[in-house]
Motif scaffolding. Structure first.
Motif, short mmCIF file in Angstrom:
data_model
loop_
_atom_site.label_atom_id
_atom_site.label_comp_id
_atom_site.label_asym_id
_atom_site.label_seq_id
_atom_site.Cartn_x
_atom_site.Cartn_y
_atom_site.Cartn_z
N CYS A 58 0.84 -1.20 0.00
CA CYS A 58 0.00 0.00 0.00
C CYS A 58 0.88 1.25 0.00
O CYS A 58 2.08 1.18 0.27
CB CYS A 58 -0.91 -0.01 1.23
SG CYS A 58 -0.06 -0.08 2.81
N GLU A 60 0.98 3.53 2.10
CA GLU A 60 1.45 3.82 3.46
C GLU A 60 2.59 2.90 3.88
O GLU A 60 3.26 3.16 4.87
CB GLU A 60 0.30 3.65 4.47
CG GLU A 60 -0.96 4.41 4.13
CD GLU A 60 -0.78 5.90 4.19
OE1 GLU A 60 0.00 6.37 5.04
OE2 GLU A 60 -1.40 6.59 3.37
N CYS A 94 -3.75 -5.17 2.39
CA CYS A 94 -3.14 -4.68 3.62
C CYS A 94 -4.11 -4.91 4.78
O CYS A 94 -5.32 -4.76 4.63
CB CYS A 94 -2.82 -3.19 3.47
SG CYS A 94 -2.32 -2.38 5.00
N CYS A 98 -6.15 -0.85 3.13
CA CYS A 98 -5.77 0.16 2.13
C CYS A 98 -6.16 -0.27 0.72
O CYS A 98 -6.13 -1.46 0.40
CB CYS A 98 -4.26 0.40 2.18
SG CYS A 98 -3.68 1.03 3.77
N SER A 101 -3.91 -2.71 -2.54
CA SER A 101 -2.83 -3.29 -1.74
C SER A 101 -2.84 -4.81 -1.72
O SER A 101 -2.24 -5.41 -0.83
CB SER A 101 -2.93 -2.76 -0.31
OG SER A 101 -4.14 -3.18 0.30
#
Length: 199
Positions: A58, A60, A94, A98, A101
């Motif tokens: 993802c 992040e 995730c 997310c 992902s």
């Protein structure tokens, strides 16, 4: 570690596990999401800082330790909450949820162990079959995957792969002519039966 030179300046490196000998032609899959936690990022689930972690794809780049990742996979497998993607296969996003992902290299799910990974493969095959218009044989103890021809109500489970049961595509009962009669038990678990006509 061995390397092969292809052309004047194109080396390729191969890593092989000494505990699992393979032939020179076998290729190993790189589990690129599993990394050394050099930055000391805490796990998103248990908040411990572990030496080896999985980093989701993802934006992040969420980090999860391998123990928590294994539990995440096991819980999602038990609840049949893996996601079927036509290119990637049966995967998970995730753990935070997310977008974009999904884990692209599904060999990461080997962390489940042999028995649970076998379940993962079975569920993935079933999901793929159902998504492509197939069905499972409804005969108790069979469950063979079938791709019956379109438009036909009469479906036969291939006796070479399954049980040979001939059933109705609409009600999944023994094959019959005319309207389907599905018999279902009431939710209370009583012995009475309810007939419902399926058109």
């Amino acid at each position: 570690v061995s390397h092969v030179l292809q052309g004047p300046r194109c080396p390729e490196f191969y890593m092989k596990c000494a505990s699992h000998p393979t032939s020179d032609d076998d290729l190993s899959v790189a589990l690129d999401l599993i990394m050394t936690n050099t930055r000391g990022v805490p796990c998103i689930a248990c908040t411990d800082v572990m030496g080896v972690v999985l980093v989701f794809q993802c934006s992040e780049r969420h980090v999860i330790c391998l123990d928590c990742f294994q539990r995440y996979c096991q819980t999602r497998l038990n609840d049949r909450q893996f996601v079927y993607h036509p290119v990637i296969g049966y995967s998970l996003p995730c753990a935070v949820g997310c977008d974009e992902s999904l884990i692209k290299e599904v060999h990461h799910f080997r962390i489940l162990g042999d028995e649970q990974y076998g379940r993962y493969l079975q569920y993935g095959a079933e999901e793929c079959l159902l998504t492509t218009g197939g069905m499972m044989c409804p005969s108790p103890g069979c469950g063979a995957g079938l791709l019956p021809p379109d438009g036909s109500r009469k479906v036969e489970c291939d006796p070479r792969l399954g049980c040979g049961f001939v059933f109705c595509r609409l009600c999944r009962g023994e094959y019959h002519e005319g309207a389907c009669q599905a018999v279902t038990a009431p939710p209370t678990g009583e012995a009475a039966q309810v007939n419902k006509t399926i058109s």
